[in-house]
Design a protein around this motif. Structure first.
Motif, mmCIF file in Angstrom:
data_model
loop_
_atom_site.group_PDB
_atom_site.id
_atom_site.type_symbol
_atom_site.label_atom_id
_atom_site.label_comp_id
_atom_site.label_asym_id
_atom_site.label_seq_id
_atom_site.Cartn_x
_atom_site.Cartn_y
_atom_site.Cartn_z
ATOM 1 N N UNK A 46 0.833 -1.336 0.188
ATOM 2 C CA UNK A 46 -0.017 -0.055 -0.001
ATOM 3 C C UNK A 46 0.908 1.347 0.043
ATOM 4 N N UNK A 47 1.831 1.185 0.723
ATOM 5 C CA UNK A 47 2.891 2.536 0.818
ATOM 6 C C UNK A 47 3.403 2.697 -0.634
ATOM 7 N N UNK A 48 3.893 1.656 -1.326
ATOM 8 C CA UNK A 48 4.548 1.577 -2.614
ATOM 9 C C UNK A 48 3.439 2.256 -3.722
ATOM 10 N N UNK A 53 4.165 7.844 -7.026
ATOM 11 C CA UNK A 53 4.287 9.232 -7.836
ATOM 12 C C UNK A 53 4.125 10.460 -7.003
ATOM 13 N N UNK A 54 5.327 10.448 -6.354
ATOM 14 C CA UNK A 54 5.443 11.475 -5.258
ATOM 15 C C UNK A 54 5.117 12.918 -5.809
ATOM 16 N N UNK A 55 5.508 13.116 -7.051
ATOM 17 C CA UNK A 55 5.143 14.720 -7.694
ATOM 18 C C UNK A 55 3.781 14.776 -7.696
ATOM 19 N N UNK A 82 5.122 11.333 1.517
ATOM 20 C CA UNK A 82 6.333 10.634 2.272
ATOM 21 C C UNK A 82 5.666 9.670 3.511
ATOM 22 N N UNK A 83 6.532 8.510 3.462
ATOM 23 C CA UNK A 83 6.246 7.436 4.350
ATOM 24 C C UNK A 83 6.041 8.009 5.928
ATOM 25 N N UNK A 87 2.854 7.027 8.582
ATOM 26 C CA UNK A 87 3.067 6.481 10.082
ATOM 27 C C UNK A 87 2.184 7.422 10.910
ATOM 28 N N UNK A 88 2.273 8.618 10.657
ATOM 29 C CA UNK A 88 1.037 9.461 11.623
ATOM 30 C C UNK A 88 -0.009 9.462 11.387
#
Length: 246
Positions: A46-48, A53-55, A82-83, A87-88
């Motif tokens: 799921x994180x991947x 597509x971070x942009x 961001x990961x 987490x938050x």
């Protein structure tokens, strides 16, 4: 030179998740649902999918619902770039304490609440509402008559009975409930219903659903690029797709 990222900066998907906390959900099931979603956000696959597509990040919100006037926003719109952001979100969900809400099940009202949240994100290329539920609507607006905007997709995660001793009856129950959600709740050409065989299976079902929902956008969902060049210039959407595949 203008890059594809500069041309298409922005949110690629707004995803709002609505969790059923009506009277049919006991204290243990409530905790399994919240913790299951938190664990799903921490799942590597799921994180991947979220960070691929971070942009063009995904934005997430989470709310819980029961009766016609019982909705509570747990996670306001949050940009997942961001990961540590995931987490938050997961930690915040694990820290949520249940508050008293009415026992009825008002799916139509939950759809309206989620639709109002998504209306705040018109800039996102794709807008998705995800409704989790373990029963049929019994009050409030009829879910079938509660249609959101044409550009909003509504998916569902149907939760069956936890009692494994019920055997085939449990599968029959979830089949009937899935048919109800398919006919009355979901919306959009790519909409789907995921199933969990009880709240103990909720985390696994949520991982499957999120991976499917977070598939990359097709060419049809890409925003139109301004026509700034002519002649033999490469169309901007082809530049974006080429950049994404590298």
């Amino acid at each position: 030179m203008t890059t594809a990222t500069q041309l298409f900066a922005g949110c690629r998907q707004a995803l709002s998740l609505g969790l059923d906390v009506s009277g049919s959900v006991d204290a243990d099931e409530y905790r399994m649902q919240l913790d299951g979603l938190a664990n799903a956000f921490a799942h590597p696959d799921v994180q991947v999918a979220l960070l691929a597509w971070a942009a063009h990040p995904v934005q997430i919100s989470v709310f819980e619902w029961s009766g016609p006037n019982d909705q509570r926003l747990l996670i306001p719109w949050t940009e997942v770039d961001a990961a540590p952001v995931l987490t938050n979100i997961a930690n915040d969900l694990r820290a949520v304490l249940r508050i008293p809400m009415g026992p009825p099940t008002a799916i139509g009202s939950a759809k309206l609440f989620g639709g109002a949240l998504l209306a705040r994100k018109p800039e996102c290329w794709k807008r998705t509402l995800d409704i989790s539920g373990d029963g049929m609507s019994n009050t409030g607006p009829l879910p079938r008559d509660t249609r959101l905007g044409e550009n909003i997709t509504i998916n569902a995660l149907v939760i069956g009975a936890d009692d494994a001793a019920s055997g085939d009856a449990r599968h029959a129950d979830i089949a009937a409930l899935s048919s109800y959600f398919r006919a009355w709740v979901i919306q959009g050409p790519d909409a789907f219903v995921e199933t969990a065989l009880g709240f103990s299976d909720y985390e696994r079902a949520m991982v499957r659903k999120l991976k499917r929902e977070l598939q990359g956008p097709s060419l049809a969902t890409l925003p139109a690029a301004p026509a700034t060049r002519t002649g033999n210039a490469i169309p901007a959407w082809k530049t974006l797709v080429a950049a994404r595949s590298q």
